[in-house]
Design an enzyme around this catalytic site. Structure first.
Site, PDB file in Angstrom:
ATOM      1  N   TYR A  69       0.821  -1.225   0.000  1.00 10.34           N
ATOM      2  CA  TYR A  69       0.000   0.000   0.000  1.00 10.34           C
ATOM      3  C   TYR A  69       0.847   1.264   0.000  1.00 10.34           C
ATOM      4  CZ  TYR A  69      -4.553  -2.020  -0.225  1.00 10.34           C
ATOM      5  OH  TYR A  69      -5.677  -2.651  -0.707  1.00 10.34           O
ATOM      6  N   ARG A  72       1.655   1.709  -3.532  1.00 10.92           N
ATOM      7  CA  ARG A  72       0.489   2.221  -4.276  1.00 10.92           C
ATOM      8  C   ARG A  72       0.244   3.696  -3.954  1.00 10.92           C
ATOM      9  NH1 ARG A  72      -4.811  -0.692  -3.828  1.00 10.92           N
ATOM     10  NH2 ARG A  72      -5.219   0.559  -5.662  1.00 10.92           N
ATOM     11  N   ASN A 104     -13.779   5.265  -6.575  1.00 10.96           N
ATOM     12  CA  ASN A 104     -12.315   5.373  -6.604  1.00 10.96           C
ATOM     13  C   ASN A 104     -11.758   5.655  -5.212  1.00 10.96           C
ATOM     14  OD1 ASN A 104     -12.723   5.116  -9.323  1.00 10.96           O
ATOM     15  ND2 ASN A 104     -12.505   7.290  -9.770  1.00 10.96           N
ATOM     16  N   ASP A 106      -8.597   6.897  -4.932  1.00 10.53           N
ATOM     17  CA  ASP A 106      -7.382   7.689  -5.183  1.00 10.53           C
ATOM     18  C   ASP A 106      -7.402   9.096  -4.590  1.00 10.53           C
ATOM     19  OD1 ASP A 106      -8.982   9.141  -7.040  1.00 10.53           O
ATOM     20  OD2 ASP A 106      -8.427   7.786  -8.666  1.00 10.53           O
ATOM     21  N   HIS A 121     -15.588   2.984  -1.621  1.00  7.63           N
ATOM     22  CA  HIS A 121     -14.538   1.996  -1.338  1.00  7.63           C
ATOM     23  C   HIS A 121     -13.432   2.540  -0.455  1.00  7.63           C
ATOM     24  CE1 HIS A 121     -15.778  -0.488  -5.134  1.00  7.63           C
ATOM     25  NE2 HIS A 121     -16.674  -0.508  -4.171  1.00  7.63           N
ATOM     26  N   CYS A 147      -2.764   1.946  16.098  1.00  9.74           N
ATOM     27  CA  CYS A 147      -3.896   2.831  16.386  1.00  9.74           C
ATOM     28  C   CYS A 147      -3.571   3.696  17.613  1.00  9.74           C
ATOM     29  CB  CYS A 147      -5.132   1.980  16.654  1.00  9.74           C
ATOM     30  SG  CYS A 147      -6.566   2.944  17.165  1.00  9.74           S
ATOM     31  N   CYS A 150      -6.285   2.524  20.469  1.00 10.90           N
ATOM     32  CA  CYS A 150      -6.285   1.228  21.173  1.00 10.90           C
ATOM     33  C   CYS A 150      -4.969   0.459  21.029  1.00 10.90           C
ATOM     34  CB  CYS A 150      -7.456   0.364  20.680  1.00 10.90           C
ATOM     35  SG  CYS A 150      -7.202  -0.349  19.037  1.00 10.90           S
ATOM     36  N   THR A 188     -17.655   4.591 -15.315  1.00 10.79           N
ATOM     37  CA  THR A 188     -17.830   3.353 -14.568  1.00 10.79           C
ATOM     38  C   THR A 188     -18.542   2.334 -15.439  1.00 10.79           C
ATOM     39  OG1 THR A 188     -18.899   2.282 -12.677  1.00 10.79           O
ATOM     40  CG2 THR A 188     -19.896   4.344 -13.440  1.00 10.79           C
ATOM     41  N   PRO A 211     -16.349   6.680 -22.920  1.00  7.82           N
ATOM     42  CA  PRO A 211     -15.984   6.530 -24.337  1.00  7.82           C
ATOM     43  C   PRO A 211     -16.478   5.213 -24.937  1.00  7.82           C
ATOM     44  CG  PRO A 211     -14.054   6.258 -22.923  1.00  7.82           C
ATOM     45  CD  PRO A 211     -15.166   6.714 -22.046  1.00  7.82           C
TER      46      PRO A 211
HETATM   47  N1  APR Z   1     -13.555   8.851 -19.438  1.00 10.31           N
HETATM   48  C1  APR Z   1     -14.669   8.198 -19.038  1.00 10.31           C
HETATM   49  N2  APR Z   1     -14.743   6.854 -18.929  1.00 10.31           N
HETATM   50  C2  APR Z   1     -13.645   6.138 -19.237  1.00 10.31           C
HETATM   51  C3  APR Z   1     -12.440   6.753 -19.651  1.00 10.31           C
HETATM   52  C4  APR Z   1     -12.419   8.181 -19.744  1.00 10.31           C
HETATM   53  N3  APR Z   1     -11.326   8.851 -20.132  1.00 10.31           N
HETATM   54  N4  APR Z   1     -11.526   5.761 -19.869  1.00 10.31           N
HETATM   55  C5  APR Z   1     -12.141   4.596 -19.596  1.00 10.31           C
HETATM   56  N5  APR Z   1     -13.425   4.811 -19.222  1.00 10.31           N
HETATM   57  C6  APR Z   1     -14.451   3.830 -18.823  1.00 10.31           C
HETATM   58  C7  APR Z   1     -14.283   2.441 -19.399  1.00 10.31           C
HETATM   59  O1  APR Z   1     -14.870   2.378 -20.691  1.00 10.31           O
HETATM   60  C8  APR Z   1     -15.057   1.588 -18.388  1.00 10.31           C
HETATM   61  O2  APR Z   1     -16.432   1.481 -18.735  1.00 10.31           O
HETATM   62  O3  APR Z   1     -14.379   3.656 -17.440  1.00 10.31           O
HETATM   63  C9  APR Z   1     -14.962   2.396 -17.081  1.00 10.31           C
HETATM   64  C10 APR Z   1     -14.112   1.767 -16.008  1.00 10.31           C
HETATM   65  O4  APR Z   1     -14.734   0.573 -15.605  1.00 10.31           O
HETATM   66  P1  APR Z   1     -14.115  -0.354 -14.462  1.00 10.31           P
HETATM   67  O5  APR Z   1     -12.651  -0.561 -14.701  1.00 10.31           O
HETATM   68  O6  APR Z   1     -15.011  -1.553 -14.323  1.00 10.31           O
HETATM   69  O7  APR Z   1     -14.186   0.567 -13.163  1.00 10.31           O
HETATM   70  P2  APR Z   1     -15.377   0.780 -12.126  1.00 10.31           P
HETATM   71  O8  APR Z   1     -16.702   0.841 -12.784  1.00 10.31           O
HETATM   72  O9  APR Z   1     -14.917   1.910 -11.273  1.00 10.31           O
HETATM   73  O10 APR Z   1     -15.409  -0.541 -11.278  1.00 10.31           O
HETATM   74  C11 APR Z   1     -14.235  -1.112 -10.811  1.00 10.31           C
HETATM   75  O11 APR Z   1     -14.260  -2.846  -9.279  1.00 10.31           O
HETATM   76  O12 APR Z   1     -12.305  -3.889  -8.729  1.00 10.31           O
HETATM   77  C12 APR Z   1     -13.341  -3.114  -8.249  1.00 10.31           C
HETATM   78  O13 APR Z   1     -13.056  -1.714  -6.429  1.00 10.31           O
HETATM   79  C13 APR Z   1     -12.754  -1.829  -7.785  1.00 10.31           C
HETATM   80  O14 APR Z   1     -14.023   0.217  -7.743  1.00 10.31           O
HETATM   81  C14 APR Z   1     -13.417  -0.744  -8.588  1.00 10.31           C
HETATM   82  C15 APR Z   1     -14.431  -1.478  -9.383  1.00 10.31           C
END
Ligand code: APR
Length: 241
Positions: A69, A72, A104, A106, A121, A147, A150, A188, A211
């Site tokens: 982590y 990351r 996300n 991040d 998350h 912590c 505790c 998403t 996209p």
């Molecule tokens: N702008 C908008 N959308 C985009 C872009 C961009 N520049 N680039 C890629 N995408 C889209 C992809 O087409 C895809 O549909 O973003 C989406 C990302 O999908 P996932 O990788 O499935 O991400 P998410 O929906 O956040 O789910 C992943 O699963 O592993 C777990 O915890 C993790 O939160 C995460 C979740």
């Protein structure tokens, strides 16, 4: 008239009392945040992310999970919010009420200026006590930080495989999806949280910005096929006119 954003969507946004935005990994793609699975590089390439991001892995070897982590955090700490994140922060100042829900971890929405972000998350840069669940900012530099309340082990403040989304975050995001007039599903795959469907059932205008239109997009009012870093600033520019 906007090239990317339909006039009917702009009208719905202008009239909206409450806008809910759900973001996923795609909104951070233009910042260069590697997806969870593609992030495994160098020393870490021999591990599968799915085998490290679990409570069992932490209990077995907390120092190893902390090393991963911290690496990351270094990777994500080196990227910047992009125009998509900043447009969402600006949108909050243009509509009467905005709820931002993200999958996300991040922290880029906060860094772009968004407030009260519902982080389903969790957040990569927070620490949480494995024993009592309390949140703490930053780590104390020990191999396995402790912590301050505790003395138990702290863990990264994210939701791991096999763990449920914290109820307050889930409840708040469902309430916003049910209450809003416009719901934007941005970057998403919409597979993890089908919140857009909930918004649609409750009469909201639902738009996807991606996209690669998802399989759910056919059921939405609008599917804007574009990168969030381009479409969102354009949308907010038009609204702010
Ligand atoms: N702008 C908008 N959308 C985009 C872009 C961009 N520049 N680039 C890629 N995408 C889209 C992809 O087409 C895809 O549909 O973003 C989406 C990302 O999908 P996932 O990788 O499935 O991400 P998410 O929906 O956040 O789910 C992943 O699963 O592993 C777990 O915890 C993790 O939160 C995460 C979740």
């Amino acid at each position: 008239m906007s090239r990317e954003v339909p006039e009917r969507l702009l009208a719905a946004l202008r009239d909206a009392r409450h806008v809910c935005v759900l973001t996923g990994a795609g909104v951070s793609a233009e910042s260069g945040v590697p997806t969870f699975r593609e992030a495994q590089e160098g020393l870490w390439s021999k591990y599968r992310a799915e085998d490290l991001a679990t409570p069992e892995a932490f209990l077995a070897d907390p120092a190893l999970i902390w090393r991963w982590y911290r690496w990351r955090r270094g990777v994500v700490g080196n990227v910047e919010p992009n125009p998509g994140h900043r447009a969402i922060a600006r949108l909050a100042g243009v509509v009467p009420r905005l709820t931002l829900v993200t999958q996300n971890v991040d922290g880029l929405h906060r860094r772009a200026g968004s407030r009260d972000v519902i982080e389903l998350h969790g957040n990569l840069f927070e620490d949480r006590c494995f024993a009592d669940g309390t949140l703490h900012a930053g780590d104390d530099g020990l191999d396995v930080p402790t912590c301050p309340d505790c003395g138990g082990h702290l863990r990264p403040g994210v939701v791991w495989f096999g763990e449920a989304v914290p109820e307050p975050a889930l409840d708040a995001s469902c309430a916003a999806a049910a209450d809003c007039d416009v719901f934007l599903s941005v970057g998403t795959s919409s597979l993890v949280y089908p919140a857009a469907g909930l918004a649609k059932q409750n009469g909201a205008v639902v738009a996807e910005i991606n996209p690669n239109p998802t399989s759910q997009a056919a059921g939405f009012d609008f599917a804007l096929a574009g990168n969030s870093g381009i479409v969102l600033p354009e949308l907010v520019d038009w609204l702010a006119l």
